[in-house]
Design a protein around this motif. Sequence first.
Motif, PDB file in Angstrom:
ATOM      1  N   PRO A  91      -2.014 -29.844  -8.715  1.00  0.00           N
ATOM      2  CA  PRO A  91      -3.243 -29.751  -9.524  1.00  0.00           C
ATOM      3  C   PRO A  91      -4.431 -30.461  -8.870  1.00  0.00           C
ATOM      4  N   VAL A  92      -4.798 -30.035  -7.678  1.00  0.00           N
ATOM      5  CA  VAL A  92      -5.871 -30.712  -6.944  1.00  0.00           C
ATOM      6  C   VAL A  92      -7.011 -29.753  -6.597  1.00  0.00           C
ATOM      7  N   GLY A  93      -7.116 -28.650  -7.272  1.00  0.00           N
ATOM      8  CA  GLY A  93      -8.198 -27.710  -6.985  1.00  0.00           C
ATOM      9  C   GLY A  93      -7.901 -26.364  -7.603  1.00  0.00           C
ATOM     10  N   GLY A  94      -8.524 -25.351  -7.069  1.00  0.00           N
ATOM     11  CA  GLY A  94      -8.335 -24.003  -7.566  1.00  0.00           C
ATOM     12  C   GLY A  94      -9.190 -23.041  -6.770  1.00  0.00           C
ATOM     13  N   TYR A  95      -9.087 -21.762  -7.076  1.00  0.00           N
ATOM     14  CA  TYR A  95      -9.882 -20.778  -6.350  1.00  0.00           C
ATOM     15  C   TYR A  95      -9.884 -19.455  -7.096  1.00  0.00           C
ATOM     16  N   VAL A  96     -10.906 -18.652  -6.798  1.00  0.00           N
ATOM     17  CA  VAL A  96     -10.948 -17.258  -7.208  1.00  0.00           C
ATOM     18  C   VAL A  96     -10.898 -16.433  -5.924  1.00  0.00           C
ATOM     19  N   ARG A  97      -9.851 -15.635  -5.776  1.00  0.00           N
ATOM     20  CA  ARG A  97      -9.695 -14.829  -4.557  1.00  0.00           C
ATOM     21  C   ARG A  97     -10.407 -13.507  -4.754  1.00  0.00           C
ATOM     22  N   MET A  98     -11.551 -13.379  -4.085  1.00  0.00           N
ATOM     23  CA  MET A  98     -12.379 -12.176  -4.219  1.00  0.00           C
ATOM     24  C   MET A  98     -12.148 -11.231  -3.048  1.00  0.00           C
ATOM     25  N   ALA A  99     -12.109  -9.959  -3.331  1.00  0.00           N
ATOM     26  CA  ALA A  99     -11.883  -8.958  -2.293  1.00  0.00           C
ATOM     27  C   ALA A  99     -12.981  -9.032  -1.241  1.00  0.00           C
ATOM     28  N   GLY A 100     -12.571  -8.961   0.011  1.00  0.00           N
ATOM     29  CA  GLY A 100     -13.533  -8.958   1.109  1.00  0.00           C
ATOM     30  C   GLY A 100     -13.785 -10.323   1.705  1.00  0.00           C
ATOM     31  N   GLU A 101     -13.418 -11.388   0.996  1.00  0.00           N
ATOM     32  CA  GLU A 101     -13.630 -12.725   1.568  1.00  0.00           C
ATOM     33  C   GLU A 101     -12.633 -13.000   2.682  1.00  0.00           C
ATOM     34  N   ASP A 102     -11.426 -12.467   2.541  1.00  0.00           N
ATOM     35  CA  ASP A 102     -10.398 -12.594   3.570  1.00  0.00           C
ATOM     36  C   ASP A 102     -10.018 -11.194   4.040  1.00  0.00           C
ATOM     37  N   PRO A 103      -9.538 -11.060   5.272  1.00  0.00           N
ATOM     38  CA  PRO A 103      -9.119  -9.738   5.755  1.00  0.00           C
ATOM     39  C   PRO A 103      -8.017  -9.173   4.859  1.00  0.00           C
ATOM     40  N   GLU A 104      -8.069  -7.868   4.623  1.00  0.00           N
ATOM     41  CA  GLU A 104      -7.037  -7.233   3.821  1.00  0.00           C
ATOM     42  C   GLU A 104      -5.702  -7.323   4.554  1.00  0.00           C
ATOM     43  N   THR A 105      -4.663  -7.664   3.812  1.00  0.00           N
ATOM     44  CA  THR A 105      -3.350  -7.893   4.422  1.00  0.00           C
ATOM     45  C   THR A 105      -2.592  -6.599   4.693  1.00  0.00           C
ATOM     46  N   ILE A 106      -3.036  -5.496   4.089  1.00  0.00           N
ATOM     47  CA  ILE A 106      -2.338  -4.216   4.254  1.00  0.00           C
ATOM     48  C   ILE A 106      -3.269  -3.219   4.938  1.00  0.00           C
ATOM     49  N   GLU A 107      -2.760  -2.582   5.977  1.00  0.00           N
ATOM     50  CA  GLU A 107      -3.551  -1.583   6.709  1.00  0.00           C
ATOM     51  C   GLU A 107      -2.696  -0.339   6.925  1.00  0.00           C
ATOM     52  N   LEU A 108      -3.251   0.813   6.577  1.00  0.00           N
ATOM     53  CA  LEU A 108      -2.537   2.078   6.769  1.00  0.00           C
ATOM     54  C   LEU A 108      -2.811   2.587   8.178  1.00  0.00           C
ATOM     55  N   ARG A 109      -1.911   2.242   9.098  1.00  0.00           N
ATOM     56  CA  ARG A 109      -2.096   2.632  10.494  1.00  0.00           C
ATOM     57  C   ARG A 109      -1.527   4.032  10.745  1.00  0.00           C
ATOM     58  N   PRO A 110      -2.073   4.749  11.715  1.00  0.00           N
ATOM     59  CA  PRO A 110      -1.514   6.067  12.069  1.00  0.00           C
ATOM     60  C   PRO A 110      -0.040   5.950  12.416  1.00  0.00           C
ATOM     61  N   GLY A 111       0.756   6.907  11.902  1.00  0.00           N
ATOM     62  CA  GLY A 111       2.189   6.909  12.153  1.00  0.00           C
ATOM     63  C   GLY A 111       3.006   6.244  11.065  1.00  0.00           C
ATOM     64  N   LEU A 112       2.348   5.519  10.160  1.00  0.00           N
ATOM     65  CA  LEU A 112       3.057   4.841   9.077  1.00  0.00           C
ATOM     66  C   LEU A 112       3.537   5.867   8.048  1.00  0.00           C
ATOM     67  N   ILE A 113       4.793   5.749   7.614  1.00  0.00           N
ATOM     68  CA  ILE A 113       5.365   6.637   6.609  1.00  0.00           C
ATOM     69  C   ILE A 113       5.198   5.972   5.243  1.00  0.00           C
ATOM     70  N   VAL A 114       4.519   6.659   4.338  1.00  0.00           N
ATOM     71  CA  VAL A 114       4.275   6.098   3.000  1.00  0.00           C
ATOM     72  C   VAL A 114       4.645   7.128   1.944  1.00  0.00           C
ATOM     73  N   GLY A 115       4.819   6.626   0.725  1.00  0.00           N
ATOM     74  CA  GLY A 115       5.018   7.501  -0.414  1.00  0.00           C
ATOM     75  C   GLY A 115       3.764   7.511  -1.267  1.00  0.00           C
ATOM     76  N   LEU A 116       3.256   8.698  -1.594  1.00  0.00           N
ATOM     77  CA  LEU A 116       2.035   8.814  -2.379  1.00  0.00           C
ATOM     78  C   LEU A 116       2.375   9.336  -3.773  1.00  0.00           C
ATOM     79  N   ILE A 117       1.971   8.577  -4.771  1.00  0.00           N
ATOM     80  CA  ILE A 117       2.142   9.013  -6.155  1.00  0.00           C
ATOM     81  C   ILE A 117       0.788   9.500  -6.657  1.00  0.00           C
ATOM     82  N   LEU A 118       0.718  10.771  -7.048  1.00  0.00           N
ATOM     83  CA  LEU A 118      -0.539  11.414  -7.413  1.00  0.00           C
ATOM     84  C   LEU A 118      -0.595  11.624  -8.920  1.00  0.00           C
ATOM     85  N   ASN A 119      -1.826  11.684  -9.446  1.00  0.00           N
ATOM     86  CA  ASN A 119      -1.979  12.059 -10.856  1.00  0.00           C
ATOM     87  C   ASN A 119      -2.080  13.583 -10.970  1.00  0.00           C
ATOM     88  N   ASN A 120      -2.361  14.082 -12.158  1.00  0.00           N
ATOM     89  CA  ASN A 120      -2.399  15.538 -12.366  1.00  0.00           C
ATOM     90  C   ASN A 120      -3.504  16.222 -11.584  1.00  0.00           C
TER      91      ASN A 120
END
Length: 417
Positions: free
Chosen positions: A63-92
């Motif tokens: 209990p010595v501080g705190g933070y609000v982690r806002m998008a864009g302040e740090d590099p995104e940890t996930i990157e969709l690189r070419p060749g990556l196999i992913v599963g896409l869940i789509l809506n209607n």
Amino acid sequence: MSTFSTVIAFIILFGALVFFHELGHFIFAKRAGILCREFAIGFGPKVFAWKKNETMYTIRLLPVGGYVRMAGEDPETIELRPGLIVGLILNNEGIVQKIVLNKKEQYPEAKIVEVEQADMERELVIRGYEEGEEQVNRYPVDEKACYVENGIETQIAPWNRQFHSKPLLARTLTIFAGPLFNFILAAVIFIFLGIVQGNPSDEPRLGKITPDGSAIEAGLQEGDIVYAIDGAEVTSWLDIVEVIQANPEKTLTFQIERNGEFLEIPVVPQNVDGGGKIGVYQPMDKSPLKAFVLGFEQTAFWTKQIFIILGDLITGGFTIDALAGPVGIYASTEIVAQTGIFSLMRWGALLSINLGIMNLLPIPALDGGRLVFLGIEAVRGKPIDKNKEGFVHFIGFALLFLLMLVVTWNDIQRFFL
């Protein structure tokens, strides 16, 4: 107060200061449309976590501080690189809602796609091949779509939801709001104390009467209005104090008004260290309006006093021994807590002001350091390279962490060894 009670008081007190500081950042970030991934109190491992809408609310071990982690302040940890196999869940409508990175067999409804190219910030689209096909398909992505990794969902951060995409004024207010809320919290505490306890009044009226003074022996009562002493008119509490202090062990005739009745009561002040005392406290004014005004006046007064102390530290020669860390604050909290809840609240108000001021200092990694970079951006018309700014803040954070270790060790030696 027991050690356990002191620990609880310290955690609640310090947690409240950090909570309101981060709440300022959080509210202004949300108003600006910035994606806030996490609102954290404390550092280290998670003790408690709860997700609502876009934000994970966590309480962490230290209990010595705190933070609000806002998008864009740090590099995104996930990157969709070419060749990556992913599963896409789509809506209607065929728009991607979830991007499954592993354990895709747990999502039989997902389309298995090999990524050929993806833009998850501006165009919001994934291009890739489905199994057994050679044609490149285009899959539009919902701006609130999530990555799914090991069953954990992480919302994507389109450019328009990132901190650096917002106008300079919005970013400045988001950073400044943290310290601002510390000053507001202090004012609210002072206002509350003014309403509950009252604020000192200069009216020529008697406050609380002590049980062992000459005032109670003479028959004076709380609320008596003093309009003269020995025939000499008095118009303020200070007038009463001056007359009493100047006449120890001498009989003074108090001309008072009590419930519309005028009385004369002889009083003999006791001699205490050469001055007269009769055992009466200064009257307190519990007017909400006056409490509101004085709450902000006290906040301004103590802000000024802390700046004076900082100036004296700089001009008089800065020393580590002049600083106190969490251990020193804990030790002081233990002393203050023994005098009652109202004293502890007043101590919290002073700490809140101090936290606000410290965060506004132009030191890298603190809010003040970030405001300096925003000020430079305003002058030069374009932001400083994020990597360079990040490196400066990293160095600043490392030095602050080292300073915290030294200060904490000094506190331990000062208070416990």
